[in-house]
Write an enzyme that holds these catalytic residues in place. Structure first.
Site, PDB file in Angstrom:
ATOM      1  N   GLN A 129     -70.192  16.704   9.225  1.00 10.73           N
ATOM      2  CA  GLN A 129     -69.969  16.815   8.282  1.00 10.73           C
ATOM      3  C   GLN A 129     -68.540  16.526   7.481  1.00 10.73           C
ATOM      4  OE1 GLN A 129     -69.660  19.940   6.961  1.00 10.73           O
ATOM      5  NE2 GLN A 129     -72.020  20.261   8.662  1.00 10.73           N
ATOM      6  N   HIS A 144     -71.418  21.191  17.442  1.00  8.93           N
ATOM      7  CA  HIS A 144     -72.522  21.984  16.974  1.00  8.93           C
ATOM      8  C   HIS A 144     -73.537  21.567  18.119  1.00  8.93           C
ATOM      9  CE1 HIS A 144     -76.697  21.670  15.120  1.00  8.93           C
ATOM     10  NE2 HIS A 144     -75.937  22.295  13.902  1.00  8.93           N
ATOM     11  N   CYS A 150     -75.804  27.360  14.237  1.00  7.50           N
ATOM     12  CA  CYS A 150     -75.814  26.168  15.820  1.00  7.50           C
ATOM     13  C   CYS A 150     -74.563  25.928  16.716  1.00  7.50           C
ATOM     14  CB  CYS A 150     -76.204  24.620  15.224  1.00  7.50           C
ATOM     15  SG  CYS A 150     -77.732  25.217  14.310  1.00  7.50           S
ATOM     16  N   LYS A 178     -76.972  16.682   4.341  1.00  8.62           N
ATOM     17  CA  LYS A 178     -75.781  16.350   4.045  1.00  8.62           C
ATOM     18  C   LYS A 178     -74.655  15.561   2.497  1.00  8.62           C
ATOM     19  CE  LYS A 178     -75.306  18.711   8.528  1.00  8.62           C
ATOM     20  NZ  LYS A 178     -75.817  20.051   8.345  1.00  8.62           N
ATOM     21  N   ASP A 190     -68.803  12.620  15.486  1.00 12.26           N
ATOM     22  CA  ASP A 190     -70.025  13.167  15.070  1.00 12.26           C
ATOM     23  C   ASP A 190     -69.541  13.454  13.873  1.00 12.26           C
ATOM     24  OD1 ASP A 190     -71.999  15.106  13.678  1.00 12.26           O
ATOM     25  OD2 ASP A 190     -72.303  16.144  15.667  1.00 12.26           O
TER      26      ASP A 190
HETATM   27  N1  PMP Z   1     -73.342  18.087  13.985  1.00  7.14           N
HETATM   28  C1  PMP Z   1     -73.151  19.212  12.787  1.00  7.14           C
HETATM   29  C2  PMP Z   1     -71.168  19.131  12.807  1.00  7.14           C
HETATM   30  C3  PMP Z   1     -73.991  19.672  11.949  1.00  7.14           C
HETATM   31  O1  PMP Z   1     -73.088  20.163  11.251  1.00  7.14           O
HETATM   32  C4  PMP Z   1     -75.253  19.310  11.989  1.00  7.14           C
HETATM   33  C5  PMP Z   1     -75.525  20.155  11.576  1.00  7.14           C
HETATM   34  N2  PMP Z   1     -75.566  21.525  10.710  1.00  7.14           N
HETATM   35  C6  PMP Z   1     -75.335  18.521  13.124  1.00  7.14           C
HETATM   36  C7  PMP Z   1     -74.297  17.577  14.059  1.00  7.14           C
HETATM   37  C8  PMP Z   1     -76.752  18.171  12.745  1.00  7.14           C
HETATM   38  O2  PMP Z   1     -77.245  17.514  11.764  1.00  7.14           O
HETATM   39  P1  PMP Z   1     -78.930  17.416  11.162  1.00  7.14           P
HETATM   40  O3  PMP Z   1     -80.194  18.839  11.562  1.00  7.14           O
HETATM   41  O4  PMP Z   1     -78.858  16.766   9.944  1.00  7.14           O
HETATM   42  O5  PMP Z   1     -79.352  16.350  12.622  1.00  7.14           O
END
Ligand code: PMP
Length: 403
Positions: A202, A122, A361, A225, A199
């Site tokens: 997910q 991401h 993203c 999430k 990270d």
């Molecule tokens: N890493 C991953 C794998 C994600 O899916 C996301 C959110 N889509 C993020 C990081 C970022 O999370 P946040 O926007 O809640 O900080």
């Protein structure tokens, strides 16, 4: 046996309609909906115990502080950490990763050092490292993917050298719904004495996490999430790293003493929590994790996996559908022939079906796949097979419109 209908009743938003159609919410990888107990928790904090934490001798402040610190213990237990000193509250995964990039980077890295990330990250696990690269001159090494969109572990092994300082990879891809072999990734890095940031954005909603069993050095996740409110997240870090790392933000709460000549910093975890935290959100995060615990994360994972497998099977029956990778979690990404993903998403929306389309993203991954983006359906504990059927029917209708 889980009673999904009863679980659904706990989520007021699932009773909403969109363009006159019942809402079918399949965008859970972006954020989950909130059960009534979490919504009530937020409201009750404001109604009964609202007061700034950690600073007051008065009753309300102490009650609010205790409630916030209880969440720290709930998180510690939820992810199997050794101590609450290792649980730092942040705004979410993004801030957690930025914290490590800034503090670990400032403390341990210098020009020429290398960090390993992967093709499927991401943006929040790419850009903070690029910013560090541009600030101090580190190099990013990228783990490539195999033809079936998994991490190429042999190539990963070959990326290590004497300049490697950190590995930072996602546990589960937010685009592909694929879990990475994180234990193996950690073991390989540790054989080189290199720490690993996972990270967990997910993985926290869909997997039993045990940071000690994984032996992760850092694990980052977002509350929103996993059925908690927006604006709160967690950075887990092994004490030995957190103690050695310089603070991230400066301000109140992260200090022991301040004079104009010199400031001494607070102990863990407060050293990394400058300013008034989102204690209301943090308290509600505790409520959300207790709610998940009540259902059982393994039960949630099993149910969501079955739902995803069903969706994949049904998708495969539609001519021209291309699924990317082999999802093993709670999300599936695909394209329908040459139809632009945004066109499909817009038509599904008109049918009350919320999916996400685009690059999610993760532009480098989308570029690697050589496509304009994907359509992603992602599931949570309150989704049903009937909703998958509505989604598949909607997809048939959308495809017909473009034929
Ligand atoms: N890493 C991953 C794998 C994600 O899916 C996301 C959110 N889509 C993020 C990081 C970022 O999370 P946040 O926007 O809640 O900080």
């Amino acid at each position: 046996m889980l009673n999904i209908e009863d679980i659904r009743k706990e989520f007021p938003i699932l009773g909403e309609t969109v363009y006159g159609k019942p809402l079918v919410y399949l965008d859970n990888a972006a954020t989950t909906q909130k059960p009534q107990c979490v919504i009530n928790c937020i409201s009750n904090v404001y109604k009964t115990i609202n007061s700034n934490v950690h600073r007051g001798v008065h009753h309300l402040s102490q009650v609010a502080t205790t409630a916030m610190e209880n969440t720290r213990e709930t998180v510690r237990e939820f992810i199997g950490a050794e101590s609450t000193e290792e649980i730092i509250f942040t705004r979410g995964t993004t801030e957690s990763i930025n914290l490590v990039a800034s503090s670990f980077g400032t403390t341990f890295l210098k020009s020429g050092d290398e960090i390993i990330i992967s093709t499927m990250e991401h943006h929040s696990n790419i850009v903070p490292w690029q910013m560090l690269r541009d600030r101090i001159g580190i190099t990013l090494r990228i783990i490539p993917l195999t033809a079936d969109c998994t991490l190429d572990i042999e190539s990963y092994k070959s990326l290590f050298n004497e300049r490697t300082r950190l590995v930072s990879v996602t546990h589960v891809s937010n685009v592909l719904g694929i879990s990475n072999p994180i234990k193996e990734i950690v073991n390989i890095a540790h054989n080189h004495n290199i720490p690993v940031l996972v990270d967990g954005a997910q993985s926290i909603p869909h997997k039993k996490i045990d940071v000690k069993a994984l032996d992760a050095d850092f694990y980052a996740f977002s509350g929103h999430k996993v059925y908690a409110p927006t604006g709160v997240g967690v950075l887990y870090g092994k004490k030995k790293w957190l103690e050695a790392m310089c603070p991230y933000h400066g301000g109140g709460e992260m200090i022991k003493t301040v004079s104009f000549e010199k400031t001494t910093f607070n102990e863990l975890p407060y050293k990394f929590e400058a300013g008034t935290p989102d204690y209301v959100g943090i308290i509600a995060l505790g409520k959300a994790l207790e709610w998940v615990k009540g259902i059982g994360i393994e039960n949630i994972a099993k149910y969501e996996r079955e739902l995803t497998e069903y969706a994949v099977e049904e998708l495969k029956k539609i001519p021209g559908i291309r699924i990317f990778g082999t999802p093993d979690g709670a999300a599936v990404s695909f394209l329908a022939g040459d139809i632009h993903p945004a066109d499909i998403g817009t038509i599904l929306d008109r049918l009350g079906i919320a999916v996400r389309t685009g690059h999610h993203c993760a532009q480098p991954l989308i570029e690697h796949l050589g496509i304009p983006g994907t359509i992603r359906a992602s599931f949570a504990i309150y989704n049903t097979k009937e909703e998958v059927d509505i989604f598949i029917n909607g997809l048939h209708r959308a495809i017909k419109m473009f034929e």
